[in-house]
Scaffold this active site. Structure first.
Site, mmCIF file in Angstrom:
data_model
loop_
_atom_site.group_PDB
_atom_site.id
_atom_site.type_symbol
_atom_site.label_atom_id
_atom_site.label_comp_id
_atom_site.label_asym_id
_atom_site.label_seq_id
_atom_site.Cartn_x
_atom_site.Cartn_y
_atom_site.Cartn_z
ATOM 1 N NE ARG A 1 20.975 37.059 -22.257
ATOM 2 C CZ ARG A 1 20.800 35.870 -21.702
ATOM 3 N NH1 ARG A 1 21.568 34.883 -22.019
ATOM 4 N NH2 ARG A 1 19.828 35.662 -20.830
ATOM 5 C CB THR A 2 21.530 43.678 -19.867
ATOM 6 O OG1 THR A 2 20.687 43.146 -20.880
ATOM 7 C CG2 THR A 2 21.620 45.185 -20.031
ATOM 8 C CE LYS B 1 19.164 49.842 5.607
ATOM 9 N NZ LYS B 1 20.352 50.655 5.928
ATOM 10 N NE ARG C 1 17.357 44.687 -17.519
ATOM 11 C CZ ARG C 1 17.586 43.596 -18.245
ATOM 12 N NH1 ARG C 1 17.444 42.392 -17.715
ATOM 13 N NH2 ARG C 1 17.972 43.697 -19.507
ATOM 14 C CG HIS D 1 16.652 46.218 -23.441
ATOM 15 N ND1 HIS D 1 17.887 46.763 -23.154
ATOM 16 C CD2 HIS D 1 16.700 44.923 -23.040
ATOM 17 C CE1 HIS D 1 18.646 45.821 -22.595
ATOM 18 N NE2 HIS D 1 17.943 44.703 -22.505
HETATM 19 C C1 NCD Z 1 15.737 40.916 -22.704
HETATM 20 C C2 NCD Z 1 15.195 41.880 -21.653
HETATM 21 O O1 NCD Z 1 15.660 41.924 -20.531
HETATM 22 O O2 NCD Z 1 14.296 42.611 -22.042
HETATM 23 N N1 NCD Z 1 16.931 40.309 -22.312
HETATM 24 C C3 NCD Z 1 18.102 40.961 -22.539
HETATM 25 O O3 NCD Z 1 18.340 42.030 -22.057
HETATM 26 N N2 NCD Z 1 18.958 40.378 -23.378
HETATM 27 C C4 NCD Z 1 14.730 39.962 -23.194
HETATM 28 C C5 NCD Z 1 13.942 39.146 -22.221
HETATM 29 O O4 NCD Z 1 14.092 39.227 -21.004
HETATM 30 O O5 NCD Z 1 13.119 38.360 -22.707
#
Ligand code: NCD
Length: 359
Positions: free
Chosen positions: A54-55, A83, A104, A132
């Site tokens: 999703r993100t 590397k 991320r 997040h």
């Molecule tokens: C979450 C995350 O990555 O922290 N997912 C997201 O970004 N929608 C929640 C999760 O991974 O449980």
């Protein structure tokens, strides 16, 4: 060091700024075609060192729907990271190709570390079990759309409150609105970190920690379910002891208010029965969709300079003190200044918020 409108932690901005992003997202949601060339000519780099559906995709589609383009990786093993390239070099290079970076990474404080050397704004799309912030903007938009308000809510958060970065960011944000009350539903092992509980207390929020979802559900306006974060446990045995402890099923939903809503950042594993998806109170798929609109709004606000340029490090550099959190980026990228907020004999790491007692 140049500063940008980075989004590392929502706390760097005010609730007025968050509301501006949410309101713009609502306008985009109503009339998306008005925005289709708003970021034409701009490039977004997505650096995903950890899995994401999703993100990552909502950021990418957000940029594409604004008329911009995207570059990046979702598997560091196909980039020079494999590397042995450090975070500083990767970020520095890609930030010269792109106008905005979304990152991320499994290490806590990594987005802040990346922003220290990037030549464009950096957005934190999840730094280990820490924060997040863009999921929180998604959650705020969902609450605004579904409940019409961000204050006067009784919110239950259930599952992995220890490692769940979405919960940490959401609690920090909702504690800035009036009269919100929190019910923290977890096992003692997965309880909310004490530094976030201290934030809630300092902001005068009512909260209680309970174990039973069944007992708590009846009084809630919102239930925020979360997955047990398997990848953050130190051993498979430890995870096995915590997995599948909480289940939202149809029987428990019968005890909930008619207008309670169920949210979940997704992915779901086994904590919400699939039959609940058809209950009109289940809002997690709308929530995921909202993520795209809120990220469109965020990209516009960052690229058009509508947010301030907060400083990244404000504390004291003490290179003789090391953060005690093994997952802190300052223990991985050794060139980083060891920067702390010093409160008496406690040092709070400016990357991951770990507290270190000086002796
Ligand atoms: C979450 C995350 O990555 O922290 N997912 C997201 O970004 N929608 C929640 C999760 O991974 O449980």
């Amino acid at each position: 060091m140049e500063t940008f409108s980075n989004l590392i932690d929502l706390d760097a901005y005010s609730p007025d700024d968050w509301n501006m992003i949410v309101e713009l997202a609502q306008q985009i949601q109503k009339n998306p075609s008005l925005y289709r060339s708003r970021c034409s000519g701009k490039i977004m780099g997505t650096l995903f060192y950890e899995p994401s559906t999703r993100t990552q995709m909502s950021f990418q589609t957000a940029m594409l729907r604004l008329g911009g383009t995207i570059i990046g990786f979702d598997n560091p093993s196909t980039s020079s990271v494999s590397k042995g390239e450090n975070l500083k070099d990767t970020t520095k290079i890609v930030s010269n190709y792109a106008d905005i970076l979304v990152m991320r990474n499994p290490y806590e404080g990594s987005a802040k570390a990346a922003a220290l050397t990037a030549d464009c704004p950096v957005i934190n799309a999840g730094d280990g079990g820490h924060l997040h912030p863009t999921q929180t903007l998604t959650d705020l938009l969902t609450l605004k759309n579904e409940k019409g308000r961000l204050s006067d809510l009784k919110i239950g958060l259930c599952g992995d409150l220890r490692y769940g970065r979405t919960v940490h960011s959401l609690l920090k944000a909702l504690s800035r609105y009036e009269n919100n009350e929190f019910v923290l539903i977890s096992t003692p092992e997965l309880a909310l970190p004490s530094y976030i509980k201290d934030v809630l207390s300092a902001r005068g929020c009512l909260f209680k920690e309970v174990y039973s979802l069944e007992d708590a559900i009846g009084s809630l306006d919102v239930l925020y379910m979360t997955r047990i974060q398997k990848e953050r446990f130190s051993s498979a045995e430890e995870y096995d002891r915590q997995k599948s402890v909480f289940l939202l099923d149809c029987d428990k939903m019968k005890k909930a208010k008619e207008d309670m809503i169920v949210m979940h950042p997704l992915p779901r594993v086994d904590e919400i029965e699939v039959a609940i998806d058809d209950d009109p109170r289940a809002k997690y798929f709308e929530q995921a969709k909202n993520g795209m609109f809120v990220r469109m709004a965020l990209i516009i606000c960052v690229l058009e300079g509508r947010l301030g340029m907060p400083k990244l490090l404000c504390g004291t550099v003490k290179n003789d003190v090391s953060c005690t959190n093994k997952k802190c980026i300052s223990n991985i990228e050794h060139y980083l200044p060891h920067s702390f907020r010093v409160r008496g004999d406690i040092c709070e790491c400016e990357y991951c918020d770990e507290r270190i007692l000086l002796d």
